[in-house]
Design an enzyme around this catalytic site. Structure first.
Site, PDB file in Angstrom:
ATOM      1  N   ASP A 183       0.828  -1.199   0.000  1.00 11.54           N
ATOM      2  CA  ASP A 183       0.000   0.000   0.000  1.00 11.54           C
ATOM      3  C   ASP A 183       0.865   1.254   0.000  1.00 11.54           C
ATOM      4  O   ASP A 183       1.840   1.352   0.765  1.00 11.54           O
ATOM      5  CB  ASP A 183      -0.861  -0.031   1.270  1.00 11.54           C
ATOM      6  CG  ASP A 183      -1.802   1.144   1.371  1.00 11.54           C
ATOM      7  OD1 ASP A 183      -2.736   1.211   0.576  1.00 11.54           O
ATOM      8  OD2 ASP A 183      -1.588   2.005   2.257  1.00 11.54           O
ATOM      9  N   GLU A 222       1.674  -0.431  -5.067  1.00 10.75           N
ATOM     10  CA  GLU A 222       0.688   0.601  -5.428  1.00 10.75           C
ATOM     11  C   GLU A 222       1.498   1.838  -5.811  1.00 10.75           C
ATOM     12  O   GLU A 222       1.804   2.689  -4.997  1.00 10.75           O
ATOM     13  CB  GLU A 222      -0.242   0.924  -4.261  1.00 10.75           C
ATOM     14  CG  GLU A 222      -1.375   1.813  -4.709  1.00 10.75           C
ATOM     15  CD  GLU A 222      -2.028   2.633  -3.590  1.00 10.75           C
ATOM     16  OE1 GLU A 222      -3.113   3.171  -3.834  1.00 10.75           O
ATOM     17  OE2 GLU A 222      -1.449   2.759  -2.503  1.00 10.75           O
TER      18      GLU A 222
HETATM   19  C1  NOJ Z   1      -4.113   3.335  -0.659  1.00 10.83           C
HETATM   20  C2  NOJ Z   1      -5.332   2.499  -0.460  1.00 10.83           C
HETATM   21  O1  NOJ Z   1      -5.635   1.862  -1.663  1.00 10.83           O
HETATM   22  C3  NOJ Z   1      -6.422   3.424   0.015  1.00 10.83           C
HETATM   23  O2  NOJ Z   1      -7.673   2.794   0.022  1.00 10.83           O
HETATM   24  C4  NOJ Z   1      -6.048   3.908   1.378  1.00 10.83           C
HETATM   25  O3  NOJ Z   1      -7.011   4.851   1.821  1.00 10.83           O
HETATM   26  C5  NOJ Z   1      -4.665   4.578   1.367  1.00 10.83           C
HETATM   27  N1  NOJ Z   1      -3.696   3.855   0.603  1.00 10.83           N
HETATM   28  C6  NOJ Z   1      -4.127   4.702   2.774  1.00 10.83           C
HETATM   29  O4  NOJ Z   1      -3.706   3.459   3.259  1.00 10.83           O
END
Ligand code: NOJ
Length: 606
Positions: free
Chosen positions: A258, A320
């Site tokens: 993430d 991500e």
């Molecule tokens: C990316 C995640 O996909 C999202 O849903 C989240 O709010 C943020 N990172 C914080 O962890």
């Protein structure tokens, strides 16, 4: 995050994607005739290379205990569906114990399961049932921050001398009367002090939050309840790697990391540039050059990769990684060294800026960049996830959404990319955003209303059938309402319709699973001056024929003549493998082919 409901990922800040055999046979315009050529077995590498990955939001997939919230046993119940679709691995969004401020992305214990979703025993059961179906489990690993209810943070915030204090990023702030202090900083004044700089949280407000007990501010890139971990403290790295090991030892196939570019911040705390104007949360727009994508993160990732590599079974790191261009993306692979993430997500192909539309030139350039500018690494394309307006709505024009969704599916599954699907993408689920502020569950939708309505619209329950709550849950109410579209857009209805989007996905996935050229063949753009039709060749591998793909991006018929010689393919005759245009089923030539509106044609070159 500057948020745009049409397309939330356009910002430079945290950028934010049983069918019966009889039906399949009837629906498929996929020729059974395979050319007689000598073929050698082709090993196209580790399992993840050309995998179909499928993201599951555990709250929204399947509720097994009637509380209106999905759970792990619910996912287990739906494994047959996933196997039938052709999924290689599921990525489960965070299912660890969490206060659920950010629906699991605020983790309070990395080594357990949130009671909303089940128990560790349920997880083990899910994993063993998935294994029986050759489906691997990828977990979401949140390394940038924990919940403020994690015991580490509770300890850290209790006193400056607590051994956990340095697990997080703290600052004393500066006197409120210091030169250059902005009105924005002054909003966060405590005890005569203000935050040390103008850094903002991507979810709104200052990135600094005051804790009276320690007379300091802590840093949070996301919600106040998500304090950032201090990755400059080697103890933190060890602690977080240990959390990953906990799950690797339990058998997971890897992690989706993430918000991984945000692990480090500028130690000099340099001011971000004011970009002018305000964002949906009402804050001044600032860049995030000193809060994201700092070079230090790559050292950490290399050590993480070594750690992962010490496990057997080709464990995978998926990132991500919202990035501005392919050169930046390549760095996340480790460039020519290939020693960082195996699959940083490429959002450049699926997200084009403020107004996504089927733009041939953009797709051609981005697909070609992914093929030629990442040192031969493996691309992973993404069109949908739990943070963005669904591609159905971003690319759809409201008239041809069904056809456009088929084109996007074809790009995802006939290029050399590994493919990531978000639950419901395969059905054409529609983004169903709340119409009243009081119904919003996602906190950014509450603070940002009405400019930012949050991410609930893309997170609505999975639509399984046309019964109560779309077969998602028996509860009187579900955590988010089931969209009205469930009566027609659902798994059961689409399974029995040969022409459904679901069956289109199934055909593409099945075809790519069985064809080494489609999985691994080099991808070469042809007919490059055509602004209406995107065409490319996949160079044959191991004696399997080359494949040609042509996609009509327009609502008009287009006539094309294709020359695959650029791809060192000499053949001139073709046989159709798959098309949604009945007239093209018998096509044998590359000259003067007329593609009906939004037609897709995939042919094998002899
Ligand atoms: C990316 C995640 O996909 C999202 O849903 C989240 O709010 C943020 N990172 C914080 O962890």
């Amino acid at each position: 995050m500057t948020i745009n409901r049409h397309h939330r990922t356009s910002s430079p800040r945290w950028l934010r994607l049983p069918q019966t055999l009889a039906i399949l046979a009837a629906s498929i315009l996929w020729s059974a005739a395979s050319p007689a050529v000598s073929q050698t077995p082709h090993n196209d590498g580790p399992w993840w290379k050309h995998a179909v990955l499928y993201e599951i939001y555990p709250r929204s997939y399947q509720d097994s205990n009637g509380d209106g919230v999905g759970d792990l046993n619910g996912i287990t119940q739906r494994l047959d569906y996933l196997q039938n679709l052709g999924v290689d691995a599921i990525w489960i969004a965070p299912m660890y114990p969490s206060p659920q401020v950010d629906f699991g992305y605020d983790i309070s214990d990395y080594e357990n399961i949130d009671p909303n979703y089940g128990t560790l025993a349920d997880f083990d059961h899910l994993q063993s049932e998935a294994k029986k179906r050759n489906i691997r489990i990828i977990l979401d690993m949140v390394l940038n921050h924990t919940s403020d209810k994690h015991q580490w943070f509770i300890d850290a915030a209790s006193s400056r001398t607590n051994p956990k204090h340095n697990y997080y990023v703290w600052n004393d702030g500066i006197p409120a009367n210091s030169t250059g202090v902005t009105e924005f900083q002054k909003r966060y004044e405590h005890e005569g002090r203000v935050p040390p700089n103008n850094w903002t949280s991507t979810f709104g407000g200052s990135a600094w939050q005051w804790v009276p007990a320690v007379h300091q501010y802590y840093y949070h890139f996301f919600y106040v309840q998500q304090p950032d971990l201090n990755w400059r403290n080697p103890v933190v790295e060890k602690a977080m790697f240990d959390q990953m090991r906990f799950w690797l030892d339990r058998g997971v196939a890897g992690f989706r990391l993430d918000a991984i570019p945000t692990l480090f911040e500028d130690p000099q705390l340099r001011e971000e540039k004011n970009l002018g104007g305000t964002n949906a949360q009402g804050d001044p727009n600032y860049s995030d050059a000193y809060q994201s994508n700092l070079p230090e993160v790559h050292d950490t990732i290399r050590r993480m990769r070594e750690m992962i590599n010490s496990y057997s079974g080709d464990r995978v790191l998926i990132g991500e990684t919202y990035l501005p261009n392919t050169a930046a993306l390549d760095m996340w692979y480790g460039g020519e060294k290939h020693n960082e993430l195996q699959l940083p997500m490429d959002f450049l192909v699926g997200f084009h800026g403020d107004h996504d539309k089927l733009d041939v030139a953009k797709f051609r350039t981005n697909l070609d960049d992914a093929e030629t500018k990442i040192h031969g690494s493996q691309p992973l394309f993404v069109f949908d996830n739990h943070d963005n307006v669904r591609s159905w709505d971003r690319y759809g024009d409201g008239i041809h959404n069904q056809q456009i969704a088929r084109i996007l599916a074809a790009i995802l599954l006939t290029t050399r990319s590994a493919a990531l699907l978000w639950e419901g993408q395969e059905l054409g689920m529609v983004t169903t955003t709340p119409t009243r502020k009081e119904d919003v569950k996602d906190p950014i939708g509450i603070t940002g209303w009405p400019k930012e309505k949050g991410r609930d619209g893309e997170r609505t329950p999975m639509q399984w059938d046309d019964s109560k709550n779309a077969g998602f849950s028996d509860a009187a109410t579900t955590w988010l309402p089931v969209p009205p579209s469930y009566t027609t857009t659902n798994v059961k209805t689409e399974e029995s319709d040969p022409d459904s989007l679901l069956n289109w996905y199934k055909q593409l996935i099945a075809m790519r699973r069985s064809d080494p050229t489609l999985r691994d063949g080099k991808q070469i753009m042809i007919d490059e001056s055509n602004s209406s039709v995107l065409s490319y060749v996949r160079e044959g591998v191991a004696g399997h024929p080359s494949i040609i793909v042509a996609l009509n991006f327009t609502d008009q018929p287009q006539t094309i003549s294709l020359d695959p010689s650029k791809a060192k393919v000499s053949g001139k005759t073709v046989s159709t493998l798959l098309t949604n245009a009945p007239d093209l089923k018998q096509s044998t030539t590359l000259q003067n082919i007329t593609l009906p509106p939004y037609a897709l044609w995939i042919g094998s070159i002899k």
